[in-house]
Design an enzyme around this catalytic site. Structure first.
Site, mmCIF file in Angstrom:
data_model
loop_
_atom_site.group_PDB
_atom_site.id
_atom_site.type_symbol
_atom_site.label_atom_id
_atom_site.label_comp_id
_atom_site.label_asym_id
_atom_site.label_seq_id
_atom_site.Cartn_x
_atom_site.Cartn_y
_atom_site.Cartn_z
ATOM 1 N N ASN A 53 0.862 -1.188 0.000
ATOM 2 C CA ASN A 53 0.000 0.000 0.000
ATOM 3 C C ASN A 53 0.893 1.231 0.000
ATOM 4 O OD1 ASN A 53 -1.741 2.106 0.582
ATOM 5 N ND2 ASN A 53 -3.060 0.827 1.865
ATOM 6 N N ASP A 54 1.136 1.738 -1.189
ATOM 7 C CA ASP A 54 2.025 2.881 -1.375
ATOM 8 C C ASP A 54 1.655 4.079 -0.529
ATOM 9 O OD1 ASP A 54 4.005 2.390 -3.264
ATOM 10 O OD2 ASP A 54 2.554 2.439 -4.889
ATOM 11 N N CYS A 55 0.419 4.107 -0.124
ATOM 12 C CA CYS A 55 -0.093 5.301 0.551
ATOM 13 C C CYS A 55 -0.047 5.183 2.067
ATOM 14 C CB CYS A 55 -1.519 5.574 0.083
ATOM 15 S SG CYS A 55 -1.563 5.802 -1.688
#
Ligand code: BGC
Ligand code: IFM
Length: 812
Positions: free
Chosen positions: A482-484
């Site tokens: 989850n890049d965020c």
């Protein structure tokens, strides 16, 4: 509502109106030359790299949307129209766009004249071929002109749209008969140029955009077309284009066909630069000669179709589920090829100038691609591994042309290393080719550091072992899958990027997701060690895996579901203790599919929580409750309005994780339900809500907290393609490539009475009939291989056979 239909026998999606909710695109090319084509002929093309070697221009975020492409204008009396409707938007008497496997066919009819454009990128060539067929369907003679149009990009697409003080003065062209040559950069001794030619004498041409369009005009009303007369303009700086005029007369019923070639030409590396401004025409001539006749173009298209038939023949299912069949047999595999080729670089949502090849993305893409062309998968693995650092971490992205890690982005995404193990394991299971482990591969592309690939995997594994936090869970770094989820992101000033604002690693934020990955792929690593005769190392690795397993059960378990992470203040993320973001999808799917908590009863609880809290009619959302406010300590995830992207959107990529997890606990009905909800072909009839192409997956569908619940975005370039193919082919239909042969272990809806799969595995073609007489969901009770009953559910691999017939009976 639908805007077209699937034509299964020709493997095409047929779009019957140009006014689709969004441009519905296709990809032409599966080697080095690529073209993106929308259903109204919008798009652009490039050679190898959408940023560095762009042939034609495309303006982003344009108005009207998707203005710019490779166009044909027809000037028939006072009427000007395009076979693909754009850009003039003249109402057509009939319109159709067929997107097929590597080709698109646009057919427009206006005032008794039919124009059909068949666009494709032929195998073995670096060009887009457009076959234009004009037919007079009226009962009077037709006299009219056709004007072609492309706008050249000055190669580096980023520079092209920013550096005008230079670029307005560099454009250069030559004209060689019916071939327009775009040669900007050539005088710098670059070896490349572009051509746009047609296989017939022309009545005129234009190479200067402003001459063609006219002052204060646009693509929708070019002056030259309105006047019906090319100006034979020669570009000198400004904006070079390619346009040919063909004026013709067609008797009633008569047809004429022209072949246009838009191509990339490259001179031999040792060429002498006698005169730097004058192009070596040999490559241009060779390319034009290859498509000088309609027969040559038709043969190349047939060859392309045959290529796809062979590829798709490697996995084919016959069942009563039409939608599943068409996704599995055609579109899902096709999308896997596209994600393999593009990674996350060029689509209608990715500009081609931002992201290149993603380390984690490309590793995952291989799951859906490796069975199609294993040799290419092998090379890809080596390219990816060459961007790994010596400590096992990795550049998060690399540029396709140079294959060098992108140092602007750097490393620090702590899930990246483990995906490499996953990709290599998938490759070896598919091919049986252990020699890849011996392949000498550098770190950070520095040849002097090269070691066998197995050593890269060792460093991947050890990276997690040596980067654990206060709860003994893996450190998350800048983010995991989850890049965020930027848990080490302490400050974010306006204008600052989320992922670079915090320290690149730590101090302490931890990821349960990476822990689950470590259990899954750590076991794969141990297996590879074992098969390499490294028994001690295998045992040590399994001990590490076991330790991580126990850690998840303690620090990673929240009571009703798995915790997501610990932030830098050691607070839980994704726990009932949190106000928002109490439960996340990722650890539920990945822990269970890694086998964590199945015997302890956690798996069923976690999956029940997913169904109860995260499921919606359009798919499973990523988290709940959505973050209402921005949290500095969480980063980008909370920057999105509720329901979008990682903040409680239906992130399609991890829906298959839940489906696979459900198959791990034997829930075939539920697994299929999860599969079906986001499956494009099953939701084709809500295209007005879903809005993106009904033949491919999108990255995200707006979640229930969003105003536009059900609306998809970011179609095509998503790990959803590979993961869904893995899910449906291996977990649901249960045909699993394994080190010593195919395993047959379906987990299906009880109502499905059976199905038949054709599967090419290594050099053997298997026909596998699965029968489900007693409405079971899982559990093979009988496996008959070429008439002989075998124990267990693995078909022993026998390379001496070419065809194997298998009957598997589900009867739990
Ligand atoms: C973007 C996100 C996106 C992610 C995907 C981030 O840099 O801001 O919107 O989902 O990259 O990799
Ligand atoms: O995991 C990422 C992927 O690398 C790119 N798209 C978004 C995903 C989730 O953030």
């Amino acid at each position: 509502m639908k805007y077209g239909y699937f034509d299964d026998s020709s493997r095409e999606y047929v779009i019957t109106t140009p006014k689709t909710p969004l441009p519905w695109i296709n990809y032409l090319g599966c080697e080095d030359f690529f073209s993106i084509k929308s259903n109204t002929s919008g798009g652009y093309c490039f050679y190898k790299d959408a940023k560095l070697l762009r042939l034609t221009r495309y303006r982003y975020n344009n108005v009207p949307f998707d203005d710019g492409g490779h166009y044909f204008y027809i000037k028939d009396g006072d009427t000007v129209w395009n076979p693909g409707w754009q850009p003039v938007q003249t109402e057509l008497d009939s319109y159709e766009c067929r997107h097929g496997m590597g080709y698109s066919i646009f057919t427009g009819v206006k005032n008794g004249l039919k124009a059909q454009v068949t666009s494709f990128v032929p195998m073995g060539y670096t060009c887009e071929v457009n076959k234009l067929t004009l037919t007079n369907e009226s009962d009077t003679v037709k006299n009219f002109s056709v004007f072609s149009y492309v706008e050249f990009c000055l190669w580096n697409a980023m520079d092209d749209m920013t550096n005008f003080q230079r670029n307005f003065s560099t454009g250069e062209v030559e004209v060689m008969g019916s071939v327009i040559i775009h040669k900007t950069e050539y005088r710098e001794r670059r070896r490349h140029y572009a051509i746009f030619g047609v296989n017939t004498p022309i009545n005129g041409f234009d190479t200067d955009r402003d001459s063609f369009l006219g002052a204060y005009r646009g693509y929708h009303n070019p002056q030259v077309v309105e006047d019906g007369k090319s100006k034979n303009s020669m570009a000198s700086g400004w904006a070079p284009i390619g346009s040919h005029q063909i004026t013709l007369s067609l008797q009633p019923g008569e047809t004429k066909t022209y072949i246009y070639v838009l191509g990339y030409c490259e001179n031999p590396a040792d060429q002498k630069w006698e005169s730097q401004g004058v192009v070596n025409k040999a490559p241009a001539k060779a390319l034009m000669e290859a498509f000088a006749t309609e027969a040559q173009a038709d043969a190349a298209l047939d060859h392309l179709k045959e290529y796809w038939s062979q590829l798709l023949g490697k996995f084919h299912v016959e069942s009563d589920y039409t939608e599943m069949n068409r996704m599995v047999n055609v579109w899902n595999q096709y999308q896997c090829m596209v994600t393999f080729n593009m990674s996350r670089s060029a689509s209608y949502f990715e500009s081609g100038i931002g992201r290149g090849m993603g380390f984690r993305d490309s590793c995952q893409d291989l799951f859906g691609f490796v069975h199609l062309i294993p040799e290419k998968a092998r090379q890809r693995i080596i390219d990816i591994a060459s961007t790994q650092m010596e400590d096992g971490s990795a550049y998060h992205q690399y540029q396709p042309l140079t294959k060098r890690g992108n140092s602007d982005i750097g490393s620090g995404f702590n899930d990246d290393p483990l995906w490499l193990i996953a990709a290599v394991a998938a490759y070896i299971k598919e091919t049986g080719d252990y020699s890849i482990l011996e392949e000498s591969v550098p770190f950070d592309n520095k040849e002097e550091t090269a070691v066998p690939l197995m050593e890269h995997l060792r460093r991947s594994f050890n990276f997690t072992v040596t980067h654990r936090g206060p709860h003994k869970l893996p450190l998350i770094g800048r983010a995991d899958w989850n890049d965020c989820l930027n848990l080490n992101c302490f400050s974010s000033e306006p204008g600052e990027s989320f992922q670079t604002s915090g320290p690149s690693e730590g101090p302490v934020a931890e990821s349960v997701f990476i822990a689950a990955m470590f259990v899954k792929y750590g076991k794969e690593y141990a297996m590879l060690c074992q098969r390499q005769g490294l028994d001690k190392e295998a045992d040590d690795a399994l001990a590490q895996v076991d330790d991580m397993y126990q850690t998840i059960l303690t620090a990673g378990w929240d009571g009703e579901w798995f915790v997501r992470a610990y932030d830098a203040y050691e607070n839980k993320v994704g726990s009932h203790e949190c106000e928002d973001g109490k439960i996340f999808i990722e650890p539920q799917g990945f822990c269970v599919l890694a086998g964590v908590g199945i015997k302890e009863g956690h798996a069923n609880k976690a999956l029940a929580s997913v169904e109860k809290i995260l499921d919606t009619k359009y798919g499973i959302v990523l988290l709940q409750p959505a973050y209402k406010d921005y949290h500095l300590e969480l980063g980008e995830v909370s920057s999105y309005p509720p329901g979008y992207k990682e903040n409680a959107g239906i992130f399609c990529h991890n829906n298959p994780w839940i489906s696979i997890a459900e198959t791990c606990v034997g829930h075939g009905n539920r697994a299929f339900d999860v599969y079906r909800k986001i499956c494009p072909a099953y939701i084709e009839n809500i295209s007005e809500i879903h809005r993106t192409e009904p033949y491919v997956y999108s990255q995200m569908i707006a979640g229930k907290d969003a105003k536009n619940f059900g609306e998809a975005k970011n179609s095509w370039l998503t790990g959803t393609a590979a993961w869904t193919f893995l899910n449906v082919s291996q977990a649901i239909l249960g045909i699993q490539p394994d080190y010593d042969g195919l395993v047959v272990d379906p987990c299906i809806p009880s109502e499905l009475s059976g199905f038949t799969i054709t599967r090419k595995f290594r050099d053997v073609t298997y026909t596998i009939e699965v029968q489900n007489p007693n409405k079971s969901q899982k559990g093979i009770s009988k496996l008959i291989v070429d008439g002989v009953t075998v124990d267990g559910n693995q078909i022993p691999y026998d390379a001496s056979k070419k065809q194997v017939h298998v009957v598997a009976v589900l009867d739990a």
